[in-house]
Design a protein around this motif. Structure first.
Motif, PDB file in Angstrom:
ATOM      1  N   UNK A 219      16.877  28.096  98.566  1.00  0.00           N
ATOM      2  CA  UNK A 219      18.079  28.775  98.087  1.00  0.00           C
ATOM      3  C   UNK A 219      17.819  30.254  97.807  1.00  0.00           C
ATOM      4  N   UNK A 220      18.892  31.022  97.839  1.00  0.00           N
ATOM      5  CA  UNK A 220      18.776  32.435  97.492  1.00  0.00           C
ATOM      6  C   UNK A 220      18.542  32.603  96.006  1.00  0.00           C
ATOM      7  N   UNK A 221      19.552  32.275  95.219  1.00  0.00           N
ATOM      8  CA  UNK A 221      19.405  32.214  93.771  1.00  0.00           C
ATOM      9  C   UNK A 221      19.825  30.820  93.328  1.00  0.00           C
ATOM     10  N   UNK A 222      19.050  30.216  92.430  1.00  0.00           N
ATOM     11  CA  UNK A 222      19.448  28.943  91.845  1.00  0.00           C
ATOM     12  C   UNK A 222      19.391  29.068  90.339  1.00  0.00           C
ATOM     13  N   UNK A 223      20.468  28.568  89.694  1.00  0.00           N
ATOM     14  CA  UNK A 223      20.614  28.659  88.251  1.00  0.00           C
ATOM     15  C   UNK A 223      20.727  27.246  87.701  1.00  0.00           C
ATOM     16  N   UNK A 224      19.868  26.919  86.750  1.00  0.00           N
ATOM     17  CA  UNK A 224      19.920  25.624  86.084  1.00  0.00           C
ATOM     18  C   UNK A 224      20.365  25.847  84.638  1.00  0.00           C
ATOM     19  N   UNK A 225      21.586  25.437  84.319  1.00  0.00           N
ATOM     20  CA  UNK A 225      22.068  25.530  82.959  1.00  0.00           C
ATOM     21  C   UNK A 225      22.134  26.964  82.461  1.00  0.00           C
ATOM     22  N   UNK A 226      22.219  27.104  81.146  1.00  0.00           N
ATOM     23  CA  UNK A 226      22.232  28.414  80.536  1.00  0.00           C
ATOM     24  C   UNK A 226      23.573  29.111  80.633  1.00  0.00           C
ATOM     25  N   UNK A 227      23.594  30.349  80.194  1.00  0.00           N
ATOM     26  CA  UNK A 227      24.825  31.139  80.104  1.00  0.00           C
ATOM     27  C   UNK A 227      24.663  32.522  80.706  1.00  0.00           C
ATOM     28  N   UNK A 228      23.638  32.728  81.503  1.00  0.00           N
ATOM     29  CA  UNK A 228      23.375  34.052  82.061  1.00  0.00           C
ATOM     30  C   UNK A 228      24.515  34.492  82.972  1.00  0.00           C
ATOM     31  N   UNK A 229      24.830  35.784  82.928  1.00  0.00           N
ATOM     32  CA  UNK A 229      25.831  36.394  83.794  1.00  0.00           C
ATOM     33  C   UNK A 229      25.135  37.280  84.830  1.00  0.00           C
ATOM     34  N   UNK A 238      19.425  33.181 104.245  1.00  0.00           N
ATOM     35  CA  UNK A 238      18.760  32.206 103.386  1.00  0.00           C
ATOM     36  C   UNK A 238      18.651  30.877 104.131  1.00  0.00           C
ATOM     37  N   UNK A 239      17.552  30.158 103.884  1.00  0.00           N
ATOM     38  CA  UNK A 239      17.282  28.920 104.610  1.00  0.00           C
ATOM     39  C   UNK A 239      17.934  27.683 104.051  1.00  0.00           C
ATOM     40  N   UNK A 240      18.619  27.794 102.918  1.00  0.00           N
ATOM     41  CA  UNK A 240      19.344  26.649 102.354  1.00  0.00           C
ATOM     42  C   UNK A 240      20.639  27.193 101.757  1.00  0.00           C
ATOM     43  N   UNK A 241      20.946  26.870 100.518  1.00  0.00           N
ATOM     44  CA  UNK A 241      22.170  27.358  99.888  1.00  0.00           C
ATOM     45  C   UNK A 241      21.957  28.795  99.397  1.00  0.00           C
ATOM     46  N   UNK A 242      22.954  29.605  99.570  1.00  0.00           N
ATOM     47  CA  UNK A 242      22.791  30.999  99.157  1.00  0.00           C
ATOM     48  C   UNK A 242      22.865  31.155  97.644  1.00  0.00           C
ATOM     49  N   UNK A 243      23.829  30.486  97.015  1.00  0.00           N
ATOM     50  CA  UNK A 243      24.044  30.605  95.572  1.00  0.00           C
ATOM     51  C   UNK A 243      24.233  29.179  95.050  1.00  0.00           C
ATOM     52  N   UNK A 244      23.250  28.677  94.327  1.00  0.00           N
ATOM     53  CA  UNK A 244      23.215  27.258  93.935  1.00  0.00           C
ATOM     54  C   UNK A 244      23.134  27.171  92.411  1.00  0.00           C
ATOM     55  N   UNK A 245      23.984  26.332  91.805  1.00  0.00           N
ATOM     56  CA  UNK A 245      23.945  26.163  90.357  1.00  0.00           C
ATOM     57  C   UNK A 245      23.924  24.679  90.020  1.00  0.00           C
ATOM     58  N   UNK A 246      23.376  24.376  88.843  1.00  0.00           N
ATOM     59  CA  UNK A 246      23.186  22.983  88.445  1.00  0.00           C
ATOM     60  C   UNK A 246      22.981  22.931  86.937  1.00  0.00           C
ATOM     61  N   UNK A 247      22.989  21.727  86.401  1.00  0.00           N
ATOM     62  CA  UNK A 247      22.601  21.436  85.022  1.00  0.00           C
ATOM     63  C   UNK A 247      23.427  22.187  83.983  1.00  0.00           C
ATOM     64  N   UNK A 248      24.691  22.464  84.313  1.00  0.00           N
ATOM     65  CA  UNK A 248      25.574  23.007  83.298  1.00  0.00           C
ATOM     66  C   UNK A 248      25.500  24.503  83.104  1.00  0.00           C
ATOM     67  N   UNK A 249      25.552  25.266  84.200  1.00  0.00           N
ATOM     68  CA  UNK A 249      25.636  26.732  84.070  1.00  0.00           C
ATOM     69  C   UNK A 249      27.013  27.108  83.545  1.00  0.00           C
ATOM     70  N   UNK A 250      27.057  27.888  82.495  1.00  0.00           N
ATOM     71  CA  UNK A 250      28.315  28.323  81.887  1.00  0.00           C
ATOM     72  C   UNK A 250      28.350  29.844  81.860  1.00  0.00           C
ATOM     73  N   UNK A 251      28.338  30.423  83.039  1.00  0.00           N
ATOM     74  CA  UNK A 251      28.247  31.866  83.137  1.00  0.00           C
ATOM     75  C   UNK A 251      29.321  32.476  84.009  1.00  0.00           C
ATOM     76  N   UNK A 252      29.201  33.778  84.189  1.00  0.00           N
ATOM     77  CA  UNK A 252      30.128  34.568  84.982  1.00  0.00           C
ATOM     78  C   UNK A 252      29.334  35.326  86.042  1.00  0.00           C
ATOM     79  N   UNK A 253      30.022  35.657  87.117  1.00  0.00           N
ATOM     80  CA  UNK A 253      29.401  36.475  88.160  1.00  0.00           C
ATOM     81  C   UNK A 253      30.482  37.334  88.803  1.00  0.00           C
ATOM     82  N   UNK A 254      30.107  38.531  89.211  1.00  0.00           N
ATOM     83  CA  UNK A 254      31.048  39.442  89.873  1.00  0.00           C
ATOM     84  C   UNK A 254      30.292  40.299  90.869  1.00  0.00           C
ATOM     85  N   UNK A 255      30.976  40.631  91.938  1.00  0.00           N
ATOM     86  CA  UNK A 255      30.426  41.445  93.027  1.00  0.00           C
ATOM     87  C   UNK A 255      29.210  40.739  93.649  1.00  0.00           C
ATOM     88  N   UNK A 256      29.519  39.650  94.336  1.00  0.00           N
ATOM     89  CA  UNK A 256      28.504  38.843  95.012  1.00  0.00           C
ATOM     90  C   UNK A 256      28.739  38.967  96.512  1.00  0.00           C
TER      91      UNK A 256
END
Length: 667
Positions: A219-229, A238-256
């Motif tokens: 994956x490009x970036x993978x986020x597990x849980x947390x609240x990071x923005x 990227x050879x798999x998922x470009x933007x992957x999240x799991x385990x309860x990510x509660x964040x924001x993202x802009x300009x991706x």
């Protein structure tokens, strides 16, 4: 627009440009006390290196971490420790391999050649103390609990170093800005790989912006849980998922910005790109936290041959994600995909576990799209008691799952819009027919320009690699839409996609794609109004060739229709456009903000009292000969405004001005 650089910044820039010729520092032991890496050295990670024991690793702008290719170097930041890697557009911090730096021309990190490659070093992993949801560790509970932890994917040292999670959503793991991660990844085992950037349990006080990830095996970036923005994230090939999240990510993202392709020759998910966004709710569907996120201003560019890229948005295990003001184009499969389960034992949307929930089901897939963001508890049987303040604060309006105010283009799979229609994202796959929730299927490209390779068969997939990209919005993407909430994180942008119109794309100058020549430098733009001279001349300034921070010639500022036989010159500025009257009674306007730099006077030639005068100035040659001139040294992807001045004695102020010309500097 930028201000003049300080002498310190100039020195750092020079250090960065000669980085690969600097002293090499082999990093062979864990970082247990606060340490600074400086731009006058090149660092080589020897094996898996941890920042631990509460230490802070600070990395100066312009520093290069060039790891010996295929030797296993990697960097991880443990819970309670920090990384402060804050570069700039002129001086990014680059993590890469020696195979990459070998392609840099003269050691210049803003050059290089794209290669079919990945796995050449490990990655950057950061682990924090925010809440996660995970069901593998036996002591973990479905209810949010500060004791719930997980072991980081791709790391094998052991729990003392490899665990993340806790009970502090405001945790601060440091800062990343203008950081480029290239040719990353390491396969430990099936389903156990290092991503380009791995973020486990990271809190919202961690600052992450201007991140570049190029050619990772997983994956490009993978986020597990947390609240990071996250803000300003660029992910290519990227050879798999470009933007992957799991385990309860509660964040924001802009300009991706995501450009799907392949990193190496391997199957889909092991070298050939899979989903653009893959969002898992939790490791088990009734666990909390559940992924609840809000993303604005996404540009997602897939692979256009049917079946060659996977889905634009894949939803699993109760994930609740809002996409707004986005562009999804050239997808090879579904725009919205109801994957439901992740293959790791989760039971998906609407699941029932009689032991854990008393047979109370979670929200089903369809209901998640029609339920207001704050209408129901996340999942009452596993809610925290007492409630944790601001636990689900990333969303502030709309539905739990939502795609709104977005543009879709050239998604040609027969199933491209099937699920999107079922969920009310659009009502038809026919361009121009469906406008619902501000979404539209467009007939014209929503970006300015894109070129691709002819089809190449990579591991059985018909891939068309993006060769050049001008991602600025066009056509339907320019139609104004509501901006993101003014909440202190989101920027107020009323266009669709990750890039502003009429500005140099923010990926220019510091990313790998820019170094590889894949980011288009916009053409010069004329603006402002030329004055009318005594003899009715309206002088015009144009640019011929390419403005360049490194070429010694080749960009001519050409001024025509000037009063014949008059003295004139071109001047430029670097702080923006102006439109101020030149003087009382004058028809000219000053089009360049001060301060300005004059470039040698010339006689316009031609015939007196006619509009046959002209003069030409090579801007590249001028800045090469005058490195201390305004704005120097230029680093590429900067914006310059220029205008011509010439004598016209009968006119007010005895002078006149041309129109203005705004141009963009290539590296």
């Amino acid at each position: 627009m930028r201000s003049l650089k300080s002498s310190t910044a100039i020195a750092l820039a020079a250090a960065a440009l000669s980085a690969v010729a600097s002293a090499q520092v082999n990093v062979t032991t864990n970082i247990t006390t606060s340490t600074t890496w400086t731009a006058n050295n090149v660092y080589n990670l020897v094996g898996q290196i941890y920042v631990t024991n509460g230490a802070t690793l600070t990395i100066e702008p312009g520093t290069v971490i060039a790891n010996t290719a295929n030797a296993g170097g990697s960097l991880a930041v443990t819970r309670g420790s920090k990384i402060v890697a804050v570069g700039t557009a002129d001086q990014p911090i680059i993590f890469t391999s020696t195979n990459d730096t070998a392609t840099w021309v003269g050691g210049n990190p803003k050059t290089g050649t794209w290669r079919v490659a990945a796995n050449e070093w490990g990655n950057l992993t950061i682990m924090g103390n925010a809440y996660i949801s995970e069901d593998v560790i036996g002591a973990n509970t479905p209810t949010p609990n500060a004791a719930n932890v997980a072991d980081m994917e791709g790391l094998t040292t052991g729990p003392a170093f490899d665990r993340y999670g806790g009970g502090n959503d405001d945790d601060d793991s440091g800062s990343l800005s203008y950081v480029s991660l290239r040719y990353t990844g390491k396969v430990v085992g099936l389903g156990n790989e290092l991503n380009g950037l791995s973020l486990g349990g990271i809190g919202r006080e961690t600052d992450i912006d201007h991140i570049d990830i190029q050619n990772n095996v997983d994956d490009g970036v993978e986020i597990w849980g947390g609240t990071v923005n996250l803000k300003y994230v660029n992910i290519w090939d990227i050879g798999d998922d470009s933007f992957d999240v799991d385990q309860g990510w509660r964040g924001k993202a802009q300009f991706i910005n995501i450009v799907q392709g392949y990193s190496t020759v391997g199957g889909q998910g092991s070298g050939v790109g899979d989903n653009i966004f893959e969002t898992d709710g939790a490791e088990q569907c009734w666990y909390q936290p559940v992924t609840t996120a809000s993303l604005y201003n996404v540009t997602a560019i897939g692979q256009p041959a049917t079946g060659s890229g996977d889905h634009g948005m894949a939803f699993r295990d109760n994930a609740r994600v809002q996409y707004r003001n986005a562009i999804f184009m050239d997808l090879g499969d579904r725009l919205v995909s109801f994957d439901n389960i992740d293959g790791d034992g989760g039971l998906g949307y609407g699941c029932v576990s009689s032991v854990a929930t008393g047979s109370v089901p979670t929200l089903n897939w369809a209901t998640t799209w029609t339920t207001d963001w704050n209408a129901v508890p996340a999942y009452a049987p596993s809610d925290a008691v007492p409630a944790i303040p601001n636990f689900y604060s990333a969303q502030s309006s709309g539905k739990l799952n939502e795609v709104k105010d977005s543009v879709f283009f050239n998604n040609n799979s027969s199933a491209a819009y099937t699920e999107a229609i079922a969920r009310g994202v659009v009502t038809s796959s026919t361009p121009g027919v469906s406008v619902v929730n501000g979404n539209t299927v467009a007939s014209l490209s929503p970006i300015t320009a894109i070129t691709r390779n002819p089809i190449q068969i990579i591991s059985g997939f018909a891939m068309q690699r993006v060769l050049s990209l001008d991602p600025r919005p066009a056509n339907d993407a320019l139609v104004a839409v509501p901006a993101a909430p003014a909440d202190g994180f989101f920027s107020q942008a009323t266009y669709r996609g990750a890039f502003a119109p009429n500005e140099v794309p923010w990926i220019c100058g510091w990313t790998a794609a820019s170094a590889f020549g894949r980011v288009v430098i916009p053409a010069p733009v004329a603006y402002c109004t030329a004055g009318t001279t005594t003899n009715g001349c309206n002088a015009s300034i144009t640019g011929i060739g390419t403005a360049s921070a490194s070429a010694g010639s080749g960009f001519t500022l050409s001024v025509s229709n000037v009063e014949g036989q008059k003295l004139g010159l071109v001047f430029y500025g670097v702080t923006g456009r102006a439109n101020a009257p030149w003087g009382m009674g004058s028809t000219s306007f000053l089009c360049v903000k001060s301060p300005t730099q004059r470039m040698g006077s010339q006689n316009a030639g031609g015939t007196v009292n006619t509009c046959t005068g002209a003069f030409n100035t090579d801007w590249n040659a001028f800045i090469t000969a005058n490195p201390g001139a305004l704005g120097g040294p230029f680093m590429g992807c900067e914006v310059v405004q220029a205008q011509a001045w010439f004598r016209d004695p009968p006119a007010p102020k005895t002078t006149n001005l041309s129109n203005g010309l705004e141009f963009y500097v290539a590296p």
